[in-house]
Design an enzyme around this catalytic site. Structure first.
Site, PDB file in Angstrom:
ATOM      1  CD  GLU A 124      -3.050   1.156   2.789  1.00 43.19           C
ATOM      2  OE1 GLU A 124      -2.464   0.839   3.100  1.00 43.19           O
ATOM      3  OE2 GLU A 124      -3.507   2.135   2.250  1.00 43.19           O
ATOM      4  N   GLY A 264       3.200   3.094  10.858  1.00 40.86           N
ATOM      5  CA  GLY A 264       3.354   2.171  12.368  1.00 40.86           C
ATOM      6  C   GLY A 264       2.948   0.155  11.642  1.00 40.86           C
ATOM      7  CG  MET A 266       0.360  -2.819   5.264  1.00 44.94           C
ATOM      8  SD  MET A 266      -1.061  -1.928   4.302  1.00 44.94           S
ATOM      9  CE  MET A 266      -1.876  -2.382   3.783  1.00 44.94           C
ATOM     10  CD  GLU A 267      -4.349  -1.689   5.585  1.00 46.88           C
ATOM     11  OE1 GLU A 267      -3.567  -1.363   5.811  1.00 46.88           O
ATOM     12  OE2 GLU A 267      -5.477  -1.343   4.483  1.00 46.88           O
ATOM     13  CD  GLU A 301      -2.799  -2.069  10.436  1.00 43.60           C
ATOM     14  OE1 GLU A 301      -3.110  -1.684   9.768  1.00 43.60           O
ATOM     15  OE2 GLU A 301      -2.396  -0.574  10.648  1.00 43.60           O
TER      16      GLU A 301
END
Ligand code: PHE
Ligand code: ZN
Length: 876
Positions: A124, A264, A266-267, A301
């Site tokens: 992303e 921070g 990432m999902e 997340e």
């Protein structure tokens, strides 16, 4: 200097992708020098007229390309990707590409890169195009099959999304795993990890009985710091079932922590990749604040699995669809886990400090922007935090039951699809029957609305009339805005502190729907002149104007600070009151009024009561910091603000030293490393007291802080003491700073704190110290956490030094941005944030800040990221 202008992307140019990607089969052959990626992608036609097909691909070395098994001869390639002619007709066709990439050389940390010995990905927003050729846009969803092959000794762990289908050993010490993710997803959710990692394991059983294996992977040696993240994950899974009815959908959920990460976390579907800073937490090395952040980011997340992954964004202009909603979800989760009032206070403080300036500055943009140059620059406070406020207002307006019906409808209707913010709002309209067209302006109009209030009491009629008006300030490219739908939560207190009932059900908080430019609300049967508690719980992200004139006098704020049953507004009243006093001190050279000593003393008495809410009181006795005070000034002079704040603290300290000392003493022997809400609240209060207590920087203060450091049994107390000692910087203080370094030299996240503490100290010599630290052997521009710990801490947390009138601070930042521009443009652009607000400062500072920005525009090979921020910042 750039001679070309990077291209702007517009929302209005959105066109659906003319092809469908039915599946992709990826093979990663990971070797020391390079990684070879083979992609077999199956397409089918959606638009019968489409004569060309475009695939993104950047910085890739193309080894071979074949269409339906035949080498593809005719295609064009530029720095953005490849274009070729697809076969005519509706038949599915297959493209096979082989590309080579060099993860070890990837310092941008987008695509496939190495963090230490670990290979990992970040896709992303547009990182997948640095891995292989593919339509890199969120509305192209497909099913991923992934095979990963690497050396077994170097990379015993090989992970990707979904379920592991098989694994095996190969010749030459190599091995592989194969993964299948049954859920179609856009490529920005793809992930791969290969490395030498250990893990902790746990399980969670969903409400319908699915047993999910949970793993957290970390660098060997860090496994003792993962328990908190694992607990947070399980709590999140349960909460999403209870509150949103949303269940996890696979048998496996992995979290991997890496030390080099731009953001921070990432999902990525079932393979979340985290910055170590947001996974690792142990009381010896992490503060209470770190614990809270780990919990909320793990939750954030995880929640994306539905709000973002199962239902994703059509295009990046809709980013807040997933981010605003997911932030709102994680805020509410944290509120449920801890204290709703304190959570709200912290969230609003954060919003005001970071989002309000953005919304008032040269890069102000709506929650749904309509253009950008570099999408990475649009992961902003507005998209995230204001976006969350918009969802919160929506729930306030349609009510919690309708809101839940609305999310149920949204997740079921759009499951597996890429949709827009309008789609979300339409669901809310449908279930509530309310017309939300005016509300939708929150998505398209930038700028923080200002709300002015005036109240009039009629003693004969026993009525109270409240007039609210709104003004939406102009922002770049947007003027003459329409009035918005603003929910204003209100309570009315009588002189004894009792609340008046405001409707038939005798509710004491009422939501006023401000929709016009100016609107009047009349309240009847109000027996006494009331004191209005306005915008309870911060029911809308607005600036309340004229707070201290007409209807509300300073004494009223002092009154509300004692009596408002709404915890948030009690805190707000105290802050407003102190800000008012600071303003008077700055503008009129006023003394601290008697009333202030009394009111503050009463707060301290409260804090001393054993049963009081320590976390809330810690925030209430805290004197607004320099940045916060600056936010409401016409023209910011950090040095002058610092002085006034210092005077106020010293005044309050002289008047109440005994009480403050008692507060400090009362919690000095609590249960060291416990992180229960009580212990956390007590520590917050104690350390706020320590800060105030040692404000005069006397010899005895040094002793007190050294004592505190020595006795510290957790990082929260240790760093609180170290902050003070770093400010004093006497010989003995420096010994402590050295001791800290030696003690934690093997803990990079703690060494980050060591850098940050020094960069944030408001001292004359800090600029010089920052320059020295830049040359410290432990400093590296390649590690974003370290960059932030030095430069962001200096530029964002140290207003007095960063804005020193000699311009040193700006030069330091400018040099850092120039160096980072090629290493990591995304981080370089982010570092520019404090310079964007140059118009808010004194004229001398304005000139220096502007010239720093102009110098940045002259950098050779300026990245689009930095170009966009710098050029928009100086534009008139
Ligand atoms: N989508 C991530 C989040 O908010 C943030 C992120 C964006 C991470 C871009 C990396 C790169 O959870
Ligand atoms: Zn997110």
């Amino acid at each position: 200097m750039r001679t070309d202008t990077p291209k702007t992307v517009y929302l209005q140019d959105y066109k659906p992708y003319p092809f469908k990607v039915t599946a992709i089969d990826l093979n990663f052959d990971i070797r020391d020098e390079q990684t070879t990626v083979t992609a077999i992608t199956k397409f089918s036609r959606k638009d019968p007229k489409a004569s060309q097909i475009f695939l993104n691909g950047e910085d890739l070395e193309l080894v071979s390309i074949a269409l339906n098994g035949e080498p593809l001869e005719k295609f064009t390639q530029d720095e953005r990707g490849i274009t070729f002619k697809p076969p005519a007709g509706d038949e599915e066709f297959t493209l096979e590409t082989v590309t080579v990439i060099k993860p070890a050389e990837n310092t941008r940390l987008e695509g496939l890169y190495r963090s230490g010995d670990t290979y990992c990905t970040q896709c992303e927003a547009e990182g997948f195009r640095r891995i292989t050729f593919f339509p890199d846009r969120p509305d192209v969803l497909t099913v991923f099959d992934v095979r990963v092959e690497a050396d077994e000794k170097d990379c015993p762990v090989l992970l990707s999304n979904g379920n592991k289908i098989s694994d095996g050993k190969l010749e030459g010490g190599r091995h592989f795993t194969v993964w299948h993710d049954p859920f179609p997803k856009p490529c920005y959710l793809f992930a791969l990890v290969a490395g030498k990692l250990t893990h902790i394991h746990d399980t969670f059983t969903t409400k319908s009985g699915r047993k999910v294996d949970l793993y957290i992977y970390v660098r060997p040696g860090d496994e003792g710091q993962c328990a908190h993240a694992m607990e947070s994950l399980k709590k999140s899974m349960k909460w999403d079932e209870d509150v949103y009815g949303l269940e996890y959908d696979l048998d496996l959920f992995n979290i991997v922590a890496v030390s080099d990460f731009n953001m921070g976390a990432m999902e990525n579907k079932s393979l979340n990749i985290f910055n170590t800073a947001l996974v690792l937490a142990h009381p010896d090395t992490a503060t209470d604040l770190d614990f809270m952040r780990v919990e909320s980011v793990v939750a954030h997340e995880y929640f994306h699995n539905w709000s973002g992954n199962r239902v994703t964004c059509r295009d990046w202009f809709q980013l807040s669809l997933k981010e605003g909603l997911t932030v709102f979800r994680d805020q509410e989760f944290s509120a449920d886990m801890h204290s709703p009032d304190v959570q709200r206070i912290d969230d609003v403080t954060h919003l005001r400090r970071f989002q309000f300036p953005e919304d008032a500055g040269p890069l102000a943009h709506p929650v749904r922007p309509d253009n950008y140059i570099e999408i990475n620059n649009f992961y902003t406070m507005t998209i995230y935090e204001k976006g969350a406020e918009v969802i919160r207002m929506l729930r306030t307006i349609i009510g919690p039951e309708n809101y839940r019906k609305g999310t149920d409808l949204y997740f079921s209707r759009f499951d597996g699809q890429a949709v827009t913010c309008d789609d979300f709002i339409n669901c809310m309209e449908e279930v509530s029957g309310q017309d939300l067209s005016q509300f939708q302006l929150w998505y398209s109009q930038a700028g923080t609305p200002e709300v002015t209030t005036t109240g009039k009491y009629d003693g004969l009629e026993k009525t109270f009339t409240l007039t609210l008006s709104q003004n939406i300030p102009d922002t770049p490219g947007q003027t003459d805005k329409k009035p918005m739908h603003i929910p204003v939560a209100l309570g009315l207190l009588d002189p004894s502190g009792q609340e008046f009932p405001l409707d038939e059900e005798r509710n004491t908080t009422k939501i006023l729907h401000l929709r016009e430019k100016t609107q009047t609300f009349v309240f009847e049967k109000i027996q006494y002149p009331p004191i209005a508690s306005i915008l309870r719980g911060f029911s809308a992200p607005v600036i309340l104007k004229d707070d201290l004139r007409d209807d509300l006098k300073p004494e009223d704020h002092a009154f509300l600070m004692r009596h408002d049953p709404n915890g948030f507004n009690r805190w707000q009243a105290g802050q407003t009151y102190m800000l008012h006093i600071l303003d008077e001190m700055l503008d009129q050279g006023e003394e601290i009024p008697e009333e202030c000593f009394r009111a503050y003393g009463a707060l301290l008495d409260d804090a001393l009561r054993p049963e009081s809410d320590k976390a809330l009181l810690a925030r209430m006795i805290h004197i607004p910091d320099v940045i916060h005070i600056g936010l409401q000034r016409e023209e910011i002079d950090p040095a002058a603000i610092y002085q006034a704040r210092d005077d106020l603290i010293n005044g309050l300290l002289s008047a109440h030293k005994d009480k403050i000392l008692a507060i400090y003493g009362m919690h000095n022997d609590d249960d060291g490393d416990s992180v229960t809400a009580q212990a956390v609240g007590a520590r917050a209060l104690k350390n706020t007291a320590l800060h105030i207590l040692t404000n005069k920087c006397m010899k005895e203060d040094v002793d007190l802080c050294r004592e505190a450091y020595k006795n510290a049994r957790n990082m929260t107390d240790r760093i609180a003491a170290l902050q003070r000692l770093t400010l004093f910087r006497t010989g003995s203080c420096m010994d402590v700073l050295r001791e800290f370094y030696e003690r934690y030299r093997d803990y990079p996240l703690v060494i980050d704190k060591w850098f940050a503490v020094q960069a944030s100290a408001a001292r004359e010599d800090t600029a010089a110290i920052v320059r020295q630290l830049r040359e410290h052997p432990d400093f590296s521009l390649k590690n974003p956490n370290r960059v932030r710990s030095l430069f962001a801490a200096f530029a964002m947390n140290n207003p007095v030094c960063f804005h020193a009138p000699d311009g040193q601070g700006y030069e330091i930042l400018r040099d850092a941005v120039a160096e980072l521009n090629t290493i990591n443009p995304q981080i370089a652009a982010r570092l520019l944030t404090p310079l964007k607000e140059w118009r808010r400062y004194t004229p001398d500072r304005q000139a220096l800040m502007k010239s720093a920005l102009k110098k940045i525009l002259e950098i050779e090979n300026l990245s689009p990221d930095v170009y966009e921020i710098a050029s928009k910042s100086v534009a008139d």
